[in-house]
Write an enzyme that holds these catalytic residues in place. Structure first.
Site, PDB file in Angstrom:
ATOM      1  N   GLN A 100       0.869  -1.192   0.000  1.00  0.00           N
ATOM      2  CA  GLN A 100       0.000   0.000   0.000  1.00  0.00           C
ATOM      3  C   GLN A 100       0.901   1.235   0.000  1.00  0.00           C
ATOM      4  O   GLN A 100       1.169   1.807  -1.037  1.00  0.00           O
ATOM      5  CB  GLN A 100      -0.965  -0.034   1.180  1.00  0.00           C
ATOM      6  CG  GLN A 100      -2.113  -1.017   0.948  1.00  0.00           C
ATOM      7  CD  GLN A 100      -3.160  -1.022   2.041  1.00  0.00           C
ATOM      8  OE1 GLN A 100      -3.287  -0.089   2.818  1.00  0.00           O
ATOM      9  NE2 GLN A 100      -3.920  -2.105   2.110  1.00  0.00           N
ATOM     10  N   CYS A 101       1.430   1.567   1.186  1.00  0.00           N
ATOM     11  CA  CYS A 101       2.361   2.702   1.163  1.00  0.00           C
ATOM     12  C   CYS A 101       3.708   2.255   0.604  1.00  0.00           C
ATOM     13  O   CYS A 101       4.494   3.051   0.121  1.00  0.00           O
ATOM     14  CB  CYS A 101       2.535   3.300   2.549  1.00  0.00           C
ATOM     15  SG  CYS A 101       3.663   2.396   3.617  1.00  0.00           S
ATOM     16  N   MET A 251      29.104 -11.104  17.903  1.00  0.00           N
ATOM     17  CA  MET A 251      28.690 -12.264  17.104  1.00  0.00           C
ATOM     18  C   MET A 251      27.542 -11.820  16.194  1.00  0.00           C
ATOM     19  O   MET A 251      27.756 -11.420  15.079  1.00  0.00           O
ATOM     20  CB  MET A 251      28.278 -13.409  18.039  1.00  0.00           C
ATOM     21  CG  MET A 251      29.412 -13.850  18.970  1.00  0.00           C
ATOM     22  SD  MET A 251      30.805 -14.546  18.078  1.00  0.00           S
ATOM     23  CE  MET A 251      30.248 -16.219  17.871  1.00  0.00           C
ATOM     24  N   ALA A 330      11.836 -13.552  18.596  1.00  0.00           N
ATOM     25  CA  ALA A 330      12.101 -12.490  17.611  1.00  0.00           C
ATOM     26  C   ALA A 330      11.505 -12.862  16.247  1.00  0.00           C
ATOM     27  O   ALA A 330      10.489 -13.558  16.172  1.00  0.00           O
ATOM     28  CB  ALA A 330      13.594 -12.209  17.511  1.00  0.00           C
ATOM     29  N   GLU A1259     -11.359   4.591   6.405  1.00  0.00           N
ATOM     30  CA  GLU A1259     -11.322   4.521   7.865  1.00  0.00           C
ATOM     31  C   GLU A1259     -12.286   3.505   8.464  1.00  0.00           C
ATOM     32  O   GLU A1259     -12.092   3.044   9.586  1.00  0.00           O
ATOM     33  CB  GLU A1259     -11.693   5.892   8.443  1.00  0.00           C
ATOM     34  CG  GLU A1259     -10.766   7.000   8.034  1.00  0.00           C
ATOM     35  CD  GLU A1259     -11.325   8.338   8.450  1.00  0.00           C
ATOM     36  OE1 GLU A1259     -10.798   8.927   9.389  1.00  0.00           O
ATOM     37  OE2 GLU A1259     -12.319   8.769   7.844  1.00  0.00           O
TER      38      GLU A1259
HETATM   39  C1  LIG Z   1      14.591  -7.197  17.727  1.00  0.00           C
HETATM   40  C2  LIG Z   1      15.068  -8.212  18.705  1.00  0.00           C
HETATM   41  C3  LIG Z   1      14.159  -9.105  19.221  1.00  0.00           C
HETATM   42  C4  LIG Z   1      14.569 -10.047  20.152  1.00  0.00           C
HETATM   43  N1  LIG Z   1      13.636 -10.913  20.645  1.00  0.00           N
HETATM   44  C5  LIG Z   1      14.019 -11.817  21.565  1.00  0.00           C
HETATM   45  C6  LIG Z   1      13.085 -12.707  22.114  1.00  0.00           C
HETATM   46  O1  LIG Z   1      11.913 -12.695  21.774  1.00  0.00           O
HETATM   47  N2  LIG Z   1      13.520 -13.582  23.037  1.00  0.00           N
HETATM   48  C7  LIG Z   1      14.814 -13.642  23.433  1.00  0.00           C
HETATM   49  O2  LIG Z   1      15.133 -14.457  24.253  1.00  0.00           O
HETATM   50  N3  LIG Z   1      15.723 -12.813  22.923  1.00  0.00           N
HETATM   51  C8  LIG Z   1      15.340 -11.895  22.021  1.00  0.00           C
HETATM   52  N4  LIG Z   1      16.261 -11.031  21.519  1.00  0.00           N
HETATM   53  C9  LIG Z   1      17.625 -11.049  22.078  1.00  0.00           C
HETATM   54  C10 LIG Z   1      18.542 -11.946  21.300  1.00  0.00           C
HETATM   55  O3  LIG Z   1      18.217 -13.276  21.516  1.00  0.00           O
HETATM   56  C11 LIG Z   1      19.936 -11.682  21.780  1.00  0.00           C
HETATM   57  O4  LIG Z   1      20.209 -10.343  21.478  1.00  0.00           O
HETATM   58  C12 LIG Z   1      20.918 -12.557  21.072  1.00  0.00           C
HETATM   59  O5  LIG Z   1      20.704 -13.867  21.375  1.00  0.00           O
HETATM   60  C13 LIG Z   1      22.356 -12.143  21.358  1.00  0.00           C
HETATM   61  O6  LIG Z   1      23.199 -12.829  20.475  1.00  0.00           O
HETATM   62  P1  LIG Z   1      24.261 -12.111  19.545  1.00  0.00           P
HETATM   63  O7  LIG Z   1      25.030 -13.160  18.880  1.00  0.00           O
HETATM   64  O8  LIG Z   1      23.616 -11.144  18.674  1.00  0.00           O
HETATM   65  O9  LIG Z   1      25.121 -11.356  20.641  1.00  0.00           O
HETATM   66  P2  LIG Z   1      26.068 -10.109  20.465  1.00  0.00           P
HETATM   67  O10 LIG Z   1      25.267  -8.867  20.475  1.00  0.00           O
HETATM   68  O11 LIG Z   1      26.982 -10.297  19.337  1.00  0.00           O
HETATM   69  O12 LIG Z   1      26.884 -10.215  21.826  1.00  0.00           O
HETATM   70  C14 LIG Z   1      26.215 -10.084  23.037  1.00  0.00           C
HETATM   71  C15 LIG Z   1      27.179 -10.221  24.219  1.00  0.00           C
HETATM   72  O13 LIG Z   1      27.600 -11.569  24.321  1.00  0.00           O
HETATM   73  C16 LIG Z   1      29.005 -11.666  24.358  1.00  0.00           C
HETATM   74  N5  LIG Z   1      29.356 -12.837  23.579  1.00  0.00           N
HETATM   75  C17 LIG Z   1      28.806 -13.222  22.424  1.00  0.00           C
HETATM   76  N6  LIG Z   1      29.323 -14.391  22.049  1.00  0.00           N
HETATM   77  C18 LIG Z   1      30.243 -14.729  22.953  1.00  0.00           C
HETATM   78  C19 LIG Z   1      31.120 -15.810  23.080  1.00  0.00           C
HETATM   79  N7  LIG Z   1      31.143 -16.803  22.198  1.00  0.00           N
HETATM   80  N8  LIG Z   1      31.921 -15.830  24.142  1.00  0.00           N
HETATM   81  C20 LIG Z   1      31.909 -14.840  25.060  1.00  0.00           C
HETATM   82  N9  LIG Z   1      31.104 -13.789  24.975  1.00  0.00           N
HETATM   83  C21 LIG Z   1      30.282 -13.743  23.945  1.00  0.00           C
HETATM   84  C22 LIG Z   1      29.518 -10.388  23.755  1.00  0.00           C
HETATM   85  O14 LIG Z   1      30.753 -10.056  24.323  1.00  0.00           O
HETATM   86  C23 LIG Z   1      28.450  -9.393  24.113  1.00  0.00           C
HETATM   87  O15 LIG Z   1      28.701  -8.827  25.357  1.00  0.00           O
HETATM   88  C24 LIG Z   1      15.919 -10.085  20.569  1.00  0.00           C
HETATM   89  C25 LIG Z   1      16.836  -9.185  20.034  1.00  0.00           C
HETATM   90  C26 LIG Z   1      16.405  -8.250  19.118  1.00  0.00           C
HETATM   91  C27 LIG Z   1      17.404  -7.275  18.557  1.00  0.00           C
HETATM   92  S1  FES Z   2       2.480  -1.230   2.834  1.00  0.00           S
HETATM   93 FE1  FES Z   2       3.357  -2.179   4.552  1.00  0.00          FE
HETATM   94  S2  FES Z   2       3.751  -0.505   5.842  1.00  0.00           S
HETATM   95 FE2  FES Z   2       2.687   0.406   4.240  1.00  0.00          FE
END
Ligand SMILES: Cc1cc2nc3c(=O)[nH]c(=O)nc-3n(C[C@H](O)[C@H](O)[C@H](O)COP(=O)(O)OP(=O)(O)OC[C@H]3O[C@@H](n4cnc5c(N)ncnc54)[C@H](O)[C@@H]3O)c2cc1C
Ligand code: FES
Ligand code: FES
Length: 1328
Positions: A100-101, A251, A330, A1259
């Site tokens: 839509q948008c 990570m 997520a 609407e």
């Molecule tokens: C939009 C969004 C929705 C989410 N929804 C959920 C949800 O519904 N439920 C839920 O449980 N979680 C949720 N999360 C959280 C998500 O699960 C965690 O952010 C994710 O698991 C972290 O993993 P990463 O690899 O991205 O960590 P990073 O951001 O890369 O690292 C996180 C931390 O862990 C440390 N680290 C990472 N790997 C290692 C390693 N091997 N050894 C030592 N330290 C390490 C890093 O030093 C850092 O401090 C959500 C996150 C987002 C952004």
């Molecule tokens: S069409 Fe999906 S946000 Fe507008």
């Protein structure tokens, strides 16, 4: 395209990089935190070990560019383009009307495209999974899913109940007997180009060579403030970790990224070992599985699926519990980015996996230069006990998850506002081990998330229960113990305290039942099963692919084939949306010397500004200026609105000053450094209740009255009184407010590009702010990424703020609100308090109603007075109440000023009406639908404000809805279900609707059109209406096509501008097509009249003959017409409206739109979760100019309404601070919330006063979403009745899971501790 970036900055994310450095603007910014999916791209990597290429979706806003070394990135531009070839995914999304948008569309395309790269023939389930992390605010998702389903091998036709037949075939064919034939096809699948996976681009061979290079060396990237180190061996990682123990191990960056962005975390060094082979492995033994810390959560899911498929069920209980949560944690993007190691180490209190891992006795394998060790992933670790933690120099190598045994049960539970892509409110991992052959507890573990700052373990309670048999006594002691051990203070962050306490034991009860069942399965003789009526407590709500049909009147076969009116024509920009080539304001290429603007907003609700110290901000690199009220050359206060706060602030979120700098990053950093000193002023008014106490209003009371209300109350059988609260709503348009202001001609002219619903308003405000005449201010509006009312007035204020900065700096200014700022500054739908007193007879006939409405208008007038007028005029809805009094008044508070929002007060007010109808029904022992039927308008009547109308289409919609939805049969079936199920209840509701179009002021019904015919025969149509996604431009092209009798391809609409069409009224109130359509029609008719004598000379000729080859130009026939169009002049029965508020009478609205909707829900009484099983919408469309667009509006509004009434909850602190500032803490419906079955019928009626007898449907669907609220009401009633609770109850809006659970009172809600409200200040308050 190969990109060589020599100066990769670790702080730069991929989204900004592709948009601002590569000028690939298809990838959109929607939230910046991974929560909306607008920025989805595909990342591909080659694995030299497996020789396979991994393609996965990722949210570019959380991908640091430095993390992409060795990766190929595909953005929407790389998938397909109009310039080369569009991809089938793009084509089908567009043709299925999935845009839509269009602002979410590139993200949607990327999610489906990535899925296809991995699964060229996906299942419908996989489509749902792929789209779970993408938000769309416009469409209601159904057409998007449908476009994805066209790639599935399984039949995409609705094959309900396994019959192989479409559920609505009967109804559809029976309609053939009616004068109009019913169509159900909105697009033609035969037109789709086939999908050929072999045509996809190959993975760049040089990246394969790079990945296989045995001599890879550590890479280091130095940015402005930070360094990114990419080690290539494990030893290298350990070395780095030893040298920089505080540096995060990046990570997935899904935890570190948001902490930098939203919590101001700063890390000078990042270590990025994501693709080190030692972190990527799966080792399965008889006793358990060890999974490398580098595996993404999506890979973890696949690993566990494999193990579960290979091992006996009894061994895989922990894995299955994890898999359940991995499905909804997520969205697909985050699950593909986030790693197991990152998840375990981050340990957020909402973590979905950690409680299960701990309950399942998992352990963590660590490594440092000192060597390897293993630590338990237990309560102490999750509670961050320093003794149980990893050391700063250690990294997680892998996680070991033991398998279960027959006598060992593990389960996970989570309760969130949305089923997917939402942090849990409370979750839990629980396990129990029994002495072999008995039900005696040998070991018990209960870990909870969402109840404290960390996940916590109820260790003491568990210890006390060891040795106890698994029976009801144990359960009741367990509940008591765990409630004692886990204390959630009454003012706890996150609020919902009583609900969270209830969930602690409700989830425990679920576990208890699950284990009892498990024991019974082992030995049915020894261990009794749970009662049959308890079984449904254990059933999860399915995430089903929605089914349904859309029905509309077919085009008369006699209509010329070229005439597009009545056809489901695709949105004219749909393909551009899907390819990312549609240009939104921030997609406009950089302008020389442009600056970026960041706002500094008030942190106090009502305070004197003592000091604004900008010195630190001005000293930062790149900062050019700080703009304050002192810099406004004209009026800083205009029509009650304030541009920059001056002397005092009147709400949290008011703009105090702005910082202009050379980059966004610099502007935002500097904005943080501006220091403002305040002195609070009394009173601080946040809620409606406080406003009433202080007599604080924005305008006088508005009133409508008929009959003699006081007298009538004396003669009725019963009187009920009550209050209903309806909270506000955030527009959550996907494109945040964006303005580009360009000073011209020595600052004497100002050009603005922005997404607005009202260009004239922007022009007016900017002129006032800059003190220059309007003829020097031009506003250009090409398209907006959604608006919903939020871009009617707010762009004028923000546009002026931006223009003042442009004027002061004499440089172009780009002002893009971040999502959090947008939500904070621009406010939304008015929260409403309704108070009613209803007199009625025992047979359900309502004789008298006295209703008062108060809305929370916020701190400035905006459109609050008009919203109240609408509420008062429309609030009778579909019911005739002979003695009716309705009053309304907008309250002035210290909240950001609320504004227009789809439905303009009607969706709030009518909830009050439907609530008192339901209350009357309960008192009379009738169904609400029976009371509705009894009191509904039945014949040509006058409204309470004396406006005559014919409710025939209302009656038809109502009757059709009851019949075609099989309401009474399904209601009975629901009752049967409810009798058999103690903890799940079903409910149904039908709501009727009488909605008005237009406004009580004639001025708003005017429009202008400018139509040019060029000498090559092409036609340019311009009008004052704004394209917001509703398809206005498409309909205008359809109108011009019919009127000029030429194909649509000859016609183009470019933009809306104050230069071409001055003084245009707003595009709102469902009036866009009505007024602009008439203007375009008239303009075209005038042109055709001018061509008549040429046509007469060559009647057999075609358009080309008359216009191109014929020298009409040389005959001085003007091939352009600019028509300022007053509908009252041109329409025989024109749109002249009026309202006399003194008398309470008037012809307030040109016409009405009617509808009726039936929804069925199932609720989980233990958690408060609900599932929308089916919705049937009957909407009076009169004659639909474009059924695809109209159905899109109806469905989209319905889902937006459903969000308003159920899950969308704005949270404010008692001090007036808005907490909900992004998709993480404000949930709009996702793909999993939409009805499992949805049927939409456009009902034919007549509306001769509107163009082609159509009706405005933008609407009306919003209020239809309340059918879900009332269906929930019905289900909660059933739950309460089953518990012997007969007292009436009111479900306020939104009826969140918390509200459902707490109204389904039972032994668990009785057990929880309650706090004396006078002893604490709650974390959040209700502002309605
Ligand atoms: C939009 C969004 C929705 C989410 N929804 C959920 C949800 O519904 N439920 C839920 O449980 N979680 C949720 N999360 C959280 C998500 O699960 C965690 O952010 C994710 O698991 C972290 O993993 P990463 O690899 O991205 O960590 P990073 O951001 O890369 O690292 C996180 C931390 O862990 C440390 N680290 C990472 N790997 C290692 C390693 N091997 N050894 C030592 N330290 C390490 C890093 O030093 C850092 O401090 C959500 C996150 C987002 C952004
Ligand atoms: S069409 Fe999906 S946000 Fe507008
Ligand atoms: S902008 Fe990246 S997920 Fe919203």
């Amino acid at each position: 395209m190969q990109v060589i970036e020599k100066n990769a900055d670790p702080e730069e994310n991929l989204l900004l990089y592709v948009r601002k450095s590569l000028y690939l603007t298809g990838t959109k910014y929607g939230c910046g935190g991974g929560g909306c999916g607008a920025c989805t791209v595909m990342i591909s990597r080659y694995n030299p070990k497996t020789k396979k290429i991994l393609h996965y979706p990722a949210t570019a806003c959380l991908v640091p560019i430095c993390s992409l070394h060795g990766a190929a990135v595909t953005t929407v531009e790389g998938v397909g383009s109009i310039k080369t070839r569009i991809h089938p995914v793009q084509e089908r999304l567009a043709k299925c009307h999935g845009t839509q948008c269009g602002f979410c569309s590139p993200g949607m395309v990327m999610s489906i495209y990535t899925l296809l790269r991995n699964h060229p023939e996906p299942t419908p389930d996989q489509i749902m999974i792929a789209l779970g992390g993408n938000l769309c605010r416009c469409t209601g998702y159904r057409p998007i899913i449908e476009s994805g389903k066209t790639f599935c091998v399984e039949s995409t036709v609705c094959q309900m109940k396994g019959s192989g037949k479409c559920c609505m075939d009967q109804e559809a064919s029976s309609s053939v007997n009616k004068p109009e034939k019913i169509c159900t096809k909105l697009y033609n699948e035969d037109e789709f180009q086939p999908y050929d996976p072999s045509q996809e681009p190959i993975f760049p061979p040089e990246l394969i060579r790079m990945a296989e290079d045995p001599n890879q060396r550590r890479l280091t990237f130095h940015g402005e403030r930070t360094t990114w180190i990419l080690p290539v061996t494990l030893d290298d990682v350990l070395e780095l970790k030893a040298n920089f123990p505080e540096a995060p191990v990046i990570m997935g960056n899904t935890a570190v990224g948001p902490s930098i962005k939203f919590k101001n975390a700063f890390y000078p060094i990042f270590i990025s070992p994501r693709w080190i082979p030692e972190l990527h492995f799966v080792d399965t033994t008889d006793n358990g599985v060890t999974i490398g810390a580098g595996h993404s959560l999506a890979q973890l899911n696949d690993d566990l699926l494999l193990v579960v498929s290979e091992q006996p069920k009894e061994k895989t209980k922990t894995y299955r519990a994890l898999l359940k949560h991995l499905r909804t944690l997520a969205g697909a993007q985050i699950r593909n980015m986030a790693t197991l190691g990152g998840h375990v180490v981050t340990r957020p209190n909402y973590s979905d996996l950690n409680p299960i891992l701990a309950a399942g006795n998992a352990s963590i394998n660590l490594k440092s230069k000192e060597g390897e060790r293993q630590i338990p992933l237990n309560g102490s670790f999750l509670e961050r006990d320093p003794e149980a933690n990893l050391k700063p120099e250690e990294i997680v190598l892998s996680v070991y998850i033991p398998s279960t045994t027959q006598w060992n049960f593990v389960a996970g539970f989570r309760q969130a506002q949305c089923q997917e892509n939402d942090f849990a409110i409370v979750n839990a991992g629980m396990s129990v081990e029994f002495e072999e052959g008995t039900n005696t507890i040998k070991d018990l573990k209960m870990l909870y998330g969402g109840v404290a700052p960390t996940v916590i373990s109820a260790t003491e309670s568990c210890e006390q229960l060891i040795g106890r048999p698994w029976d009801d006594h144990m359960l009741s002691d367990a509940c008591r113990l765990v409630l004692n051990e886990i204390h959630i203070p009454p003012d706890a962050k996150g609020g919902m305290v009583e609900y969270r306490r209830t969930l602690i034991i409700s989830l425990l009860f679920k576990f208890y039942l699950k284990v009892k069942r498990g024991l019974n399965k082992i030995n049915p003789q020894k261990f009794p099963d749970i009662p049959e009526e308890f079984l449904s407590a254990l059933k999860e709500f399915p995430i089903a692919t929605p089914q349904g049909l859309q029905m509309f009147e077919c085009v008369d076969p006699r209509q010329p084939p070229q005439d597009p009116i009545g056809h489901p024509v695709m949105h004219q920009s749909a393909i551009k949306h899907a390819t990312g080539e549609a240009v939104y304001c921030d997609d406009i290429a950089p302008i020389a010397r442009e600056l970026f603007l960041a706002p500094v907003t008030s942190t106090r609700a009502h305070a004197k500004i003592l000091l604004i110290d900008t010195s630190e901000a001005l000293a930062l690199p790149g900062v050019v200026d700080v703009i304050t009220a002192e810099d406004v050359p004209g009026d800083n206060h205009y029509l009650g609105e304030v541009f920059y706060a001056q002397n005092e602030v009147i709400c949290v979120g008011q703009i105090v000053c702005t910082v202009a700098a050379d980059t966004y990053a610099h502007a935002r950093e500097a904005a943080k450094k501006v220091k403002i000193a305040y002195e609070d002023i009394d009173p601080r008014i946040i809620t409606i209740e406080q406003a009433l106490e202080h007599n604080s209003f924005l305008s006088v009371e508005k009133k409508i009255e008929q009959g003699n209300v006081e007298q009538a109350f004396k003669y009725v059988d019963q009187i009920i009184e009550g209050e209903v609260h309806v909270e506000g709503q955030e527009h959550f348009y996907m494109e945040t407010q964006t303005i580009l202001a360009i000073p011209k001609e020595g600052d004497k002219e100002m050009e603005l590009h922005l997404g607005t619903q009202h260009t004239t308003h922007v022009q007016e405000f900017v002129a006032a702010g800059l003190k220059i005449p309007r003829n020097r201010i031009t506003c250009h509006m090409k398209r907006a990424g959604g608006a919903f009312g939020g871009k009617v007035t707010k762009p004028a204020v923000l546009g002026t703020v931006c223009a003042v900065a442009a004027k002061k700096t004499s440089r172009p200014i780009r002002f893009v609100l971040e999502r959090g700022d947008d939500m904070l500054i621009t406010a939304g739908r008015h929260p409403l308090l309704g108070k009613y007193k209803i007199g009625f007879m025992n047979n359900g006939v309502i004789k008298a109603a006295d209703v008062e409405y108060y809305v929370n208008g916020g701190c400035t007038p905006d459109e609050s007075e008009m919203v109240v007028e609408f509420i008062v005029l429309k609030s009778e809805n579909a019911y005739y109440i002979p003695n009716f009094r309705c009053r309304g008044r907008p309250c002035k508070t210290n909240l950001p000023s609320n504004t227009a929002f789809r439905g303009f007060g009607f969706p709030q007010a009518t909830v009050v009406v439907e609530t008192y109808i339901a209350a009357v029904a309960a008192q009379c022992n009738l169904l609400p639908e029976e009371v509705k039927e009894i009191n509904m308008y039945k014949r040509i009547s006058k409204t309470a404000h004396k406006e005559t109308f014919d409710p025939e289409p209302l009656r038809r919609c109502w009757k059709d809805c009851l019949e075609k939805s099989s309401f009474y049969a399904r209601k009975q079936a629901a009752e049967e279900f409810n009798k058999k199920n103690s903890w799940k209840k079903r409910g149904l509701a039908v709501v009727p609707m009488k909605f008005t179009i237009g406004l009580p002021v004639t001025y708003y019904h005017q429009a202008a059109a400018l139509v040019h015919i060029y000498l090559d025969g092409s036609v340019l149509v311009i009008h004052g209406g704004c394209e917001l996604g509703q398809g206005l431009y498409t309909k205008m092209i359809q109108v011009a096509s019919r009127e000029l009798n030429i194909p649509q391809s000859y016609i183009y609409t470019s933009e809306t501008s104050t230069e071409t069409v001055p003084n245009a009224v707003f595009t709102a109130g469902s009036m866009g097509t009505d007024i602009n359509g008439k203007a375009v029609q008239n303009a075209c008719q005038i042109l055709m009249a001018r061509l008549q004598h040429i046509i007469r000379k060559n009647p057999e000729g075609k358009w080309e003959d008359w216009v191109i080859y014929c020298p009409c130009f040389w005959q001085s026939i003007a091939l352009t017409t600019h028509l300022f169009f007053y509908l009252l002049i041109f329409l025989l029965r024109g749109y002249q409206t009026n309202m006399d508020w003194e008398k309470g009478e008037g012809h307030a609205f040109p016409y009405y739109v009617y509808g009726a909707t039936c929804s069925e829900v199932e609720i989980d009484c233990l958690t408060g979760a609900h599932k929308l099983r089916r919705t049937d919408i009957f909407m009076d469309a009169a004659f639909s100019i474009n059924p695809a667009l109209d159905i899109g509006q109806v469905e989209g509004a319905f889902i937006q309404g459903m969000g308003l009434y159920t899950i969308e909850e704005l949270k404010y602190s008692p001090e007036g601070v808005l907490y909900s500032r992004g998709p993480d803490d404000y949930k709009i419906p996702t793909v999993t919330e939409i009805p499992e079955e949805i049927y939409v019928t456009l009902v034919r009626s007549r509306n001769p006063i509107a163009i082609y007898s159509s009706k405005g449907l933008g609407e009306a669907g919003m209020f239809m979403g309340s059918s879900v609220l009332f269906a929930i009401n019905d289900a909660v009633s059933a739950a309460r009745k089953a518990k012997g609770l007969t007292s009436t109850f009111t479900l306020n809006s939104p009826v969140t899971h918390e509200a459902i659970r707490m109204n389904c009172a039972d032994q668990f809600t009785d057990m929880i501790p309650r706090d004396d409200p006078s002893t604490f200040v709650p974390w959040s308050i209700r502002v309605s």
